[in-house]
Design a protein around this motif. Structure first.
Motif, PDB file in Angstrom:
ATOM      1  N   PRO A  20      17.199  37.698  18.075  1.00 35.00           N
ATOM      2  CA  PRO A  20      16.338  36.922  18.977  1.00 35.00           C
ATOM      3  C   PRO A  20      15.025  36.560  18.300  1.00 35.00           C
ATOM      4  CG  PRO A  20      17.167  38.939  20.022  1.00 35.00           C
ATOM      5  CD  PRO A  20      17.482  39.050  18.571  1.00 35.00           C
ATOM      6  N   GLU A  59      15.731  29.131   9.737  1.00 31.12           N
ATOM      7  CA  GLU A  59      16.207  28.242  10.801  1.00 31.12           C
ATOM      8  C   GLU A  59      17.325  27.336  10.276  1.00 31.12           C
ATOM      9  OE1 GLU A  59      15.279  28.818  13.695  1.00 31.12           O
ATOM     10  OE2 GLU A  59      13.442  29.978  13.400  1.00 31.12           O
ATOM     11  N   ASP A  86      20.062  26.680  11.495  1.00 32.58           N
ATOM     12  CA  ASP A  86      20.775  25.915  12.522  1.00 32.58           C
ATOM     13  C   ASP A  86      20.322  24.456  12.565  1.00 32.58           C
ATOM     14  OD1 ASP A  86      18.492  25.899  14.828  1.00 32.58           O
ATOM     15  OD2 ASP A  86      18.583  27.850  13.837  1.00 32.58           O
ATOM     16  N   ARG A 134      24.656  23.103  12.295  1.00 35.09           N
ATOM     17  CA  ARG A 134      25.359  22.976  13.574  1.00 35.09           C
ATOM     18  C   ARG A 134      26.813  22.564  13.373  1.00 35.09           C
ATOM     19  NH1 ARG A 134      22.239  22.170  18.311  1.00 35.09           N
ATOM     20  NH2 ARG A 134      19.999  22.416  17.936  1.00 35.09           N
ATOM     21  N   THR A 145      18.602  32.734  11.611  1.00 35.91           N
ATOM     22  CA  THR A 145      18.733  31.889  12.795  1.00 35.91           C
ATOM     23  C   THR A 145      18.736  32.765  14.037  1.00 35.91           C
ATOM     24  OG1 THR A 145      20.108  30.230  13.905  1.00 35.91           O
ATOM     25  CG2 THR A 145      21.253  31.945  12.704  1.00 35.91           C
ATOM     26  N   ASN A 146      18.281  32.199  15.147  1.00 37.18           N
ATOM     27  CA  ASN A 146      18.395  32.878  16.439  1.00 37.18           C
ATOM     28  C   ASN A 146      19.430  32.200  17.328  1.00 37.18           C
ATOM     29  OD1 ASN A 146      17.032  30.551  17.161  1.00 37.18           O
ATOM     30  ND2 ASN A 146      15.058  31.573  17.382  1.00 37.18           N
ATOM     31  N   ARG A 147      20.203  31.276  16.734  1.00 43.05           N
ATOM     32  CA  ARG A 147      21.260  30.578  17.488  1.00 43.05           C
ATOM     33  C   ARG A 147      22.554  30.583  16.681  1.00 43.05           C
ATOM     34  NH1 ARG A 147      19.555  24.914  19.640  1.00 43.05           N
ATOM     35  NH2 ARG A 147      21.296  25.400  21.023  1.00 43.05           N
ATOM     36  N   ASP A 202      25.485  30.907  17.722  1.00 45.89           N
ATOM     37  CA  ASP A 202      26.600  30.322  18.456  1.00 45.89           C
ATOM     38  C   ASP A 202      26.802  28.848  18.145  1.00 45.89           C
ATOM     39  OD1 ASP A 202      24.024  30.276  19.741  1.00 45.89           O
ATOM     40  OD2 ASP A 202      24.972  29.227  21.406  1.00 45.89           O
ATOM     41  N   VAL A 203      25.775  28.168  17.619  1.00 44.04           N
ATOM     42  CA  VAL A 203      25.909  26.738  17.343  1.00 44.04           C
ATOM     43  C   VAL A 203      26.278  26.464  15.892  1.00 44.04           C
ATOM     44  CG1 VAL A 203      24.228  26.201  19.135  1.00 44.04           C
ATOM     45  CG2 VAL A 203      23.460  26.422  16.771  1.00 44.04           C
ATOM     46  N   ASN A 236      29.795  27.119  25.363  1.00 43.61           N
ATOM     47  CA  ASN A 236      28.551  27.217  26.117  1.00 43.61           C
ATOM     48  C   ASN A 236      28.842  26.914  27.580  1.00 43.61           C
ATOM     49  OD1 ASN A 236      25.911  27.452  26.823  1.00 43.61           O
ATOM     50  ND2 ASN A 236      25.163  25.776  25.557  1.00 43.61           N
TER      51      ASN A 236
END
Length: 696
Positions: free
Chosen positions: A248, A307, A309, A313, A353-355, A357-358, A578
């Motif tokens: 996070p 970062e 992402d 993506r 990254t904090n994402r 899932d993408v 999502n």
């Protein structure tokens, strides 16, 4: 020999130190502009002359004060005064800010229609002066004619074109990021990565990173791969190509990467995923290729992409048919370059990254990012270690305890803990204190959780009473429900985020929950609404956040965890999509109707149970509400004093912590381990609806 060659390479590398070259170039550019402006001011001598009328010139000429007359381009007449006549016009010249010190001309100027008409008039005036014996024939003044190119006119005519060319050049320079001393367009595909090597090392080390012991072990091994590669390759193993830091926001991913740069002792390339994105087609892919080319030349080294992402993506998501996606081209180039490494290249890729899932699945597969280092929010021991790091630069009083702060900040990430320490120092300075006290930390925690205290917010006594009974309902329900989390602190002081009040809880650290535990949690959340209904016979908008929370929990029980008898052991949750923003339902309309009915029945059952509990404990509800109205803030020990201890054998997390910190157990390590097993975080904020806020 190899060592000397490496040193020569570092000196010849253009990316080692760009700042002095660029600053020197900017200095010379500013110098040229200053010289140009000074030249314009110097050569535009006509701008210093005062403009007069032809009648004024006749008067000056008849008084015999004119020394020289020059006709420029048959349009302008420039008049130079005699040296002994300057004092007569000193006031006029000073008002016009004309230079008088040297007596240089021209001093006046005026426009004429044609040179012939001026010559005729000039001769007639002087003939009249000779006839009236004001001057002799020998004192007759002639005039000069000259053709002069007006520098100001040249600037007005061609300056716009020069301005456009300069703007285009400056725009191209900005888009190329400078590209070296000249900012050439040919350098647009060069990498923007910042290089940290032996000459400009990062000073952050692993000792500056607290609360991430497991993650530090992972990245320490990566550093060890580069320092001692034969230790691993001698057994037939291959050095991992990449590691992905996932967690996070605010948990310390970038800080950990900086510590790797400080500990590695090898060249470290650092850049962001957005540095590859450019308005020109193909620039991102070119920068990826240039980055990996530099990395291979500097091997062994580490490349850190923050970062990721921004370019990683999933391909094909949200793309228009027939369009060209520059991000996909950049990602394809990154995938190819990571596959193109040989096993002994000595280049390791770190990304954060904090994402996750993408991210594209091709980027996450083994062989590219072989390891995924999970960086979660710290537990109580991690928070204590982080507090110790951030407390070092502060002047603290003797009552400040890092353990107590760690226990009172459940769920806080490293960035939030740093914010708490900084806010406490600011609060202490605002009160003119010599050291930061524990009360300052309490105020800082309240500000971080609930926002800034609104001292000027006027609340009517009736509204304040509703808020007090609402929060008292939460407190009493949580106190007498076995699986609910009893509060640590409840406040009815108006704050920024929590409109009129908020409550803080310390739930037990557990990863599996039963249906009974979830039901008790829902009953505790409905305690505020039930208390309002029980005491006042009506409800308010203050339970907005409570209703939102229990609705999500109820739908989770029915549709996600398979805890409903009618729906059965079925989960409609898809972890790979999502689903929060999905417009399709994986079930029929009849099932949807059944789900809605079961959710409504579940919430109604919890509400009736909570209202019956508060009816039975109405005297205790009254006691807590009156205490809140008088003190505005109460703690868990106040609940024990007012309504007695909880009627359950198991201790609360706060009770366990309090006993160990008060020295009732001699074995300190044993006490810490029990706290770790029992204390985990959850913050709950009760908000009033925006309608009541506007009404106030």
């Amino acid at each position: 020999m190899s060592k000397n060659n490496n040193q020569k390479k570092k000196k010849l590398t253009p990316n080692n130190n760009k700042t002095p070259q660029r600053s020197g170039y900017q200095f010379w550019l500013i110098t040229v502009l200053i010289i140009l402006i000074a030249g314009i001011a110097y050569f535009s001598k006509s701008s210093s002359a005062i403009e007069i009328t032809n009648l004024k010139f006749d008067k000056i000429l008849r008084q015999g004060d004119v020394a020289k007359v020059v006709v420029v381009n048959k349009e302008i007449v420039e008049v130079t005064l005699k040296a002994d006549s300057l004092k007569k016009y000193d006031k006029l010249l000073k008002e016009q800010r004309s230079p008088l010190g040297s007596g240089r001309g021209p001093h006046f100027k005026f426009h004429i229609l044609s040179g012939e008409s001026f010559e005729k008039r000039f001769r007639e005036v002087q003939d009249e002066m000779i006839a009236s014996q004001q001057i002799a024939e020998s004192e007759r003044i002639g005039y000069e004619s000259k053709q002069d190119s007006d520098f100001t006119g040249f600037i007005l005519n061609w300056g716009f074109l020069f301005l456009m060319l300069f703007g285009l050049w400056f725009l191209m320079r900005r888009m190329t990021g400078g590209g070296g001393p000249g900012g050439q367009i040919f350098n647009i595909g060069k990498s923007r990565a910042a290089l940290f090597d032996a000459e400009n090392r990062v000073k952050i080390t692993f000792s500056d990173v607290a609360g991430l012991e497991e993650a530090k072990e992972e990245v320490k091994e990566i550093v060890d791969f580069l320092k001692h590669p034969t230790k691993y390759t001698s057994l037939g193993g291959k050095i991992p190509k990449g590691a992905l830091l996932v967690g996070p926001p605010g948990t310390g991913k970038t800080l950990l990467a900086k510590a790797v740069a400080g500990e590695a002792g090898v060249p470290f390339f650092s850049l962001s995923g957005s540095d590859f994105v450019e308005m020109f087609v193909g620039v991102g892919a070119a920068r990826v290729r240039d980055l990996f080319k530099q990395a291979k030349e500097k091997a062994p080294c580490i490349v850190f992409i923050d970062e990721i992402d921004a370019i990683g993506r999933s391909r094909g998501r949200g793309q228009m048919p027939g369009s060209n996606d520059e991000r996909e081209n950049t990602l394809n180039s990154l995938l190819v370059e990571m596959d193109g490494f040989s096993t002994d290249s000595g280049v390791i890729i770190l990304a954060a990254t904090n994402r996750p899932d993408v991210l594209d699945s091709a980027l996450m597969r083994p062989g590219r990012f072989d390891r995924q280092v999970s960086i979660d929010k710290p537990d109580i021991i991690g928070r204590e270690a982080i507090f110790k790091v951030h407390l070092n630069p502060l002047k603290l009083s003797d009552d400040v305890d890092s353990k107590k702060l760690a226990a009172q900040t459940p769920g806080f990430a490293g960035a939030e803990i740093a914010n708490v320490c900084n806010e406490s120092a600011l609060i202490a300075a605002r009160k003119d204190k010599k050291a930061v006290t524990m009360q300052d930390f309490q105020d800082a925690i309240d500000r971080v959780i609930g926002g800034l205290e609104k001292k000027n917010k006027l609340i009517s006594p009736s509204e304040k009473k509703i808020v007090a009974y609402h929060e008292a309902g939460h407190a009493v329900a949580g106190w007498f429900l076995e699986h609910a989390d009893p509060l640590v602190k409840v406040s009815i002081v108006p704050r920024g985020i929590a409109a009129l009040g908020y409550a803080q809880y310390l739930p037990r650290e557990q990863f599996l929950h039963t249906k009974e535990q979830l039901m008790d949690e829902m009953c505790m959340t409905l305690g505020g609404r039930a208390a309002e209904d029980l005491v006042f016979g009506r409800v308010s908008t203050g339970a907005l956040s409570d209703l939102e929370r229990i609705t999500k929990m109820a739908y989770g029980i029915v549709t996600v965890y398979g805890m409903n008898d009618k729906i059965g052991n079925v989960s409609f949750y898809d972890s790979k999509s999502n689903s929060e923003y999905s417009f399709t339902k994986p079930y029929s309309d009849d099932t949807a109707k059944t789900i809605d009915e079961e959710v409504r029945n579940l919430i109604a059952e919890c509400y009736d149970r909570t209202k019956a509990l508060l009816t039975n404990k109405k005297d205790k509800l009254e006691i807590i509400a009156q205490e809140l109205l008088s003190k505005e803030i109460i703690f868990q020990n106040d609940l024990e004093r007012l309504i007695g201890k909880r009627p359950f054998e198991n201790e609360t997390s706060y009770e366990t912590y309090t006993k160990h910190t008060n020295g009732q157990h001699d074995d300190k390590k044993e006490g810490e381990s029990k706290i770790v097993n029992e204390v985990v975080q959850e913050k709950k904020v009760d908000e009033d609806d925006q309608q009541s806020d506007n009404k106030e």
